[in-house]
Design an enzyme around this catalytic site. Structure first.
Site, short mmCIF file in Angstrom:
data_model
loop_
_atom_site.label_atom_id
_atom_site.label_comp_id
_atom_site.label_asym_id
_atom_site.label_seq_id
_atom_site.Cartn_x
_atom_site.Cartn_y
_atom_site.Cartn_z
N GLU A 36 0.85 -1.19 0.00
CA GLU A 36 0.00 0.00 0.00
C GLU A 36 0.89 1.24 0.00
OE1 GLU A 36 -3.34 0.99 -0.15
OE2 GLU A 36 -2.37 2.95 -0.01
N GLY A 43 -7.65 2.09 2.29
CA GLY A 43 -7.94 2.65 0.97
C GLY A 43 -8.84 3.86 1.01
N LYS A 54 -19.70 9.17 6.13
CA LYS A 54 -20.84 8.79 6.97
C LYS A 54 -20.75 9.41 8.36
CE LYS A 54 -21.73 7.53 3.65
NZ LYS A 54 -21.15 7.26 2.33
N GLY A 183 -24.42 15.71 -9.69
CA GLY A 183 -25.47 15.34 -8.73
C GLY A 183 -25.58 13.83 -8.58
N ILE A 186 -21.98 10.82 -4.44
CA ILE A 186 -20.96 11.52 -3.63
C ILE A 186 -21.27 13.01 -3.55
CG2 ILE A 186 -18.50 12.13 -3.49
CD1 ILE A 186 -17.87 9.35 -4.64
N GLY A 272 -17.42 11.66 -10.95
CA GLY A 272 -17.10 10.26 -11.19
C GLY A 272 -15.67 9.93 -10.79
N ARG A 273 -15.35 8.65 -10.88
CA ARG A 273 -14.02 8.19 -10.47
C ARG A 273 -13.38 7.41 -11.61
NH1 ARG A 273 -12.78 8.91 -5.36
NH2 ARG A 273 -11.34 7.15 -5.34
N HIS A 445 -43.87 -4.78 14.15
CA HIS A 445 -44.64 -3.53 14.08
C HIS A 445 -44.34 -2.68 15.30
CE1 HIS A 445 -47.99 -0.86 13.24
NE2 HIS A 445 -48.32 -0.95 14.52
P1 FAD Z 1 -9.57 1.67 -3.00
O1 FAD Z 1 -10.38 1.85 -1.79
O2 FAD Z 1 -9.50 2.74 -4.01
O3 FAD Z 1 -8.12 1.24 -2.55
C1 FAD Z 1 -7.07 1.12 -3.41
C2 FAD Z 1 -5.79 1.26 -2.64
O4 FAD Z 1 -4.70 0.96 -3.49
C3 FAD Z 1 -5.55 2.68 -2.12
O5 FAD Z 1 -5.31 2.63 -0.74
C4 FAD Z 1 -4.36 3.17 -2.91
O6 FAD Z 1 -3.54 4.04 -2.16
C5 FAD Z 1 -3.65 1.87 -3.23
N1 FAD Z 1 -2.80 1.95 -4.43
C6 FAD Z 1 -3.15 2.35 -5.66
N2 FAD Z 1 -2.11 2.23 -6.52
C7 FAD Z 1 -1.08 1.74 -5.80
C8 FAD Z 1 0.24 1.40 -6.10
N3 FAD Z 1 0.73 1.50 -7.33
N4 FAD Z 1 1.02 0.94 -5.10
C9 FAD Z 1 0.56 0.82 -3.84
N5 FAD Z 1 -0.71 1.12 -3.50
C10 FAD Z 1 -1.51 1.57 -4.46
N6 FAD Z 1 -18.71 2.84 -1.41
C11 FAD Z 1 -19.66 2.22 -0.70
O7 FAD Z 1 -19.89 1.03 -0.90
N7 FAD Z 1 -20.39 2.87 0.25
C12 FAD Z 1 -20.21 4.19 0.51
O8 FAD Z 1 -20.86 4.75 1.38
C13 FAD Z 1 -19.20 4.88 -0.22
N8 FAD Z 1 -18.98 6.18 0.02
C14 FAD Z 1 -17.97 6.82 -0.66
C15 FAD Z 1 -17.75 8.16 -0.41
C16 FAD Z 1 -16.76 8.83 -1.08
C17 FAD Z 1 -16.51 10.28 -0.78
C18 FAD Z 1 -15.95 8.13 -2.04
C19 FAD Z 1 -14.84 8.83 -2.76
C20 FAD Z 1 -16.17 6.80 -2.31
C21 FAD Z 1 -17.20 6.12 -1.63
N9 FAD Z 1 -17.47 4.78 -1.88
C22 FAD Z 1 -18.47 4.16 -1.19
C23 FAD Z 1 -16.71 4.00 -2.88
C24 FAD Z 1 -15.66 3.15 -2.19
O9 FAD Z 1 -14.81 3.98 -1.44
C25 FAD Z 1 -14.87 2.36 -3.22
O10 FAD Z 1 -15.75 1.61 -4.02
C26 FAD Z 1 -13.90 1.41 -2.55
O11 FAD Z 1 -13.00 2.10 -1.74
C27 FAD Z 1 -13.14 0.59 -3.60
O12 FAD Z 1 -12.28 -0.28 -2.98
P2 FAD Z 1 -10.99 -0.85 -3.71
O13 FAD Z 1 -10.43 -1.84 -2.75
O14 FAD Z 1 -11.30 -1.26 -5.07
O15 FAD Z 1 -10.01 0.38 -3.87
#
Ligand code: FAD
Length: 467
Positions: A36, A43, A54, A183, A186, A272-273, A445
């Site tokens: 990481e 993450g 939240k 909209g 997030i 978007g992401r 209920h």
């Molecule tokens: P990530 O959580 O993106 O983790 C990826 C990790 O990999 C990161 O820590 C990053 O630093 C690391 N990384 C990347 N490249 C490298 C590299 N080359 N070397 C080492 N490390 C690396 N989802 C929900 O289900 N419920 C919610 O309420 C919700 N709320 C959200 C609110 C916000 C503001 C945001 C931005 C997102 C929200 N999401 C929510 C989405 C959710 O955060 C993501 O879907 C989820 O974190 C994805 O998980 P992941 O494990 O795929 O990746």
């Protein structure tokens, strides 16, 4: 070159997908390394996503509820908001969760390496950290490098008043005028937070509805309440340019419904992401990455290179934490040798706005587009004693049935705690329930969960007149 670290399983990225995969892999007895780039595990979700948002939404909910209490005779004075304390609370929540994860990794003897990982070959990853480079040789790998916010070029990103979701969660100040661009879930969650804290919020959305992807009727109670609380919502509207000036951010808009105001104190861009698949030198491992940065996988989460798996946001939509964790567990088990594949029929989506919006399975819009023959049963919360009691009757629960088999294929709920209530509908779809199965299940209920039972009974025909 000799490897510095050798392991059976390497997990790249410690978000919800990555840490779940690493923990499952270690639990199965595989010698596991988790890479990481940041010091803290968890993450996006834990550090700058689901959890801090939240925590702030809860504070917003308390503020809204306290104002609302005047309706039933309880009045509080004007709330005093100590932003430093609120920020500290959010950080404490995140810190507690991150500490928990570090403990779980240690307990399972997962070796964590802090640094940015890039592939060198199909069995080697180089990790560049503070103290130099580490070469890790692995037998299996799970790529879980997640995603990051899309940065629209129309915005002056070097100005700190232009924020992505990570910046907005920092809570640097409560701007008087906040522009939210996008909209979606997030953007609207943060609009709820800042509006409750006292910002005047303007939301602009390019599409003709908020939260595209959810049925329009589900979004309406939220849109109505936002407007009632003074949030300006402009649909079919595009931001063409934002200029950073001393007195504020000056925005230009295009579209049918344009905000009258053009000067804002801050702007949150939540459009978007984008997946991080293109930043890992994955080609050196022979792993295919699409032009947009997604990594294609099969139903076992395998990439085109059989011993390399990919999970979470970087394999595609929906970009949700619970999808990532489910995939992480599956990938670890398949790598271990279990004969499994993706079996989930549906993945619920939740917006933790006020009111919450949750949906799962087929939406009405999708059903119509696909020409599916469906039945729809809707239970309005105005007929729920519990909703009336808490003064939150704007919600409703909707179930969508296959007309031929009477099986539930989708559902949506708008109202407080909708996110907690949607799981029953998800379970019903997974189990192939018919309306009668839910209708005959006794719901306690007076609860909001009764609304799911009531909607099923409407479909069954055992309730025809709600009043
Ligand atoms: P990530 O959580 O993106 O983790 C990826 C990790 O990999 C990161 O820590 C990053 O630093 C690391 N990384 C990347 N490249 C490298 C590299 N080359 N070397 C080492 N490390 C690396 N989802 C929900 O289900 N419920 C919610 O309420 C919700 N709320 C959200 C609110 C916000 C503001 C945001 C931005 C997102 C929200 N999401 C929510 C989405 C959710 O955060 C993501 O879907 C989820 O974190 C994805 O998980 P992941 O494990 O795929 O990746």
């Amino acid at each position: 070159r000799k490897a510095d670290v050798e392991c059976r399983m390497l997990v790249l990225g410690a978000g919800p997908g990555g840490y779940t995969a690493a923990f499952r892999s270690a639990d199965l007895g595989m010698d596991t390394v988790l890479v990481e780039r940041y010091e803290s595990l968890g993450g996006v979700c834990l550090n700058v996503g689901c959890i801090p948002s939240k925590a702030l939404l809860h504070a917003a909910e308390v503020l809204v509820e306290a104002r609302h209490a005047a309706d039933f005779g309880i009045s509080f004075g004007n709330p005093k908001i100590d932003l430093d304390k609120l920020r500290a609370h959010k950080e404490k929540v995140v810190g507690q969760m991150v500490k928990g994860l570090a403990g779980m990794a240690k307990q399972r003897k997962v070796r964590t390496l802090t640094g940015t990982g890039k592939f060198i070959s199909a069995n080697e990853l180089e990790v560049e950290g503070k103290d130099g480079k580490t070469l890790v040789r692995f037998e299996h790998c799970i790529i879980a490098a997640g995603s990051q916010p899309v940065k629209l070029p129309a915005f002056p990103w070097d100005d700190e008043r232009v924020m992505d979701s990570t910046d907005a969660l920092e809570l640097a100040e409560v701007p008087k005028q906040l522009l939210v661009v996008g909209g979606g879930i997030i953007g609207l969650e943060m609009a709820c937070v800042y509006s409750a804290l006292g910002s005047e919020v303007t939301v602009v959305e390019f599409m003709d509805q908020l939260m595209p992807g959810a049925d329009k009727d589900l979004v309406k109670p939220l849109a109505d309440l936002l407007r009632k609380r003074g949030v300006a919502v402009h649909l079919g509207c595009k931001v063409t340019e934002v200029k950073a000036k001393k007195d504020g951010l000056h925005a230009s808009f295009e579209g049918e419904s344009k905000p009258e105001r053009s000067k804002f104190d801050r702007a949150l861009v939540s459009v978007g992401r984008a997946p991080n698949g293109g930043k890992l030198d994955a080609d050196k491992a022979g792993v295919k990455v699409t032009d947009r940065g997604f990594i294609p996988v099969d139903r076992q989460m395998r990439t085109n290179v059989p011993h390399i798996f990919a999970i979470g946001d970087l394999v595609g939509q929906p970009m949700l934490a619970h999808k990532a964790t489910h995939e992480g567990k599956l990938a670890a088990e398949v790598a271990f040798g279990e004969k499994k594949e993706w079996v989930a029929r549906v993945i619920p989506s939740v917006a933790y706005t006020d009111p919450e919006i949750a949906w799962v399975g087929v939406t009405e819009t999708e059903a119509k587009a696909k020409g599916l023959k469906i039945g729809v049963a809707k239970f309005p919360w105005a007929a729920s004693g519990r909703a009336v009691g808490i003064g939150r009757t704007e919600g409703f629960t909707k179930l969508i049935f296959d007309e031929e088999t009477d099986r539930i294929i989708g559902g949506g709920i708008v109202g407080v705690h909708a996110g907690d209530l949607i799981s029953e509908v998800a379970l019903a779809i997974e189990m192939g329930c018919e309306a009668a199965d839910i209708g005959h299940t006794i719901h306690p209920h007076p609860t909001l969960s009764e609304s799911v039972g009531m909607a099923a009974e409407i479909q069954e025909g055992s309730i025809t007149d709600l009043y």
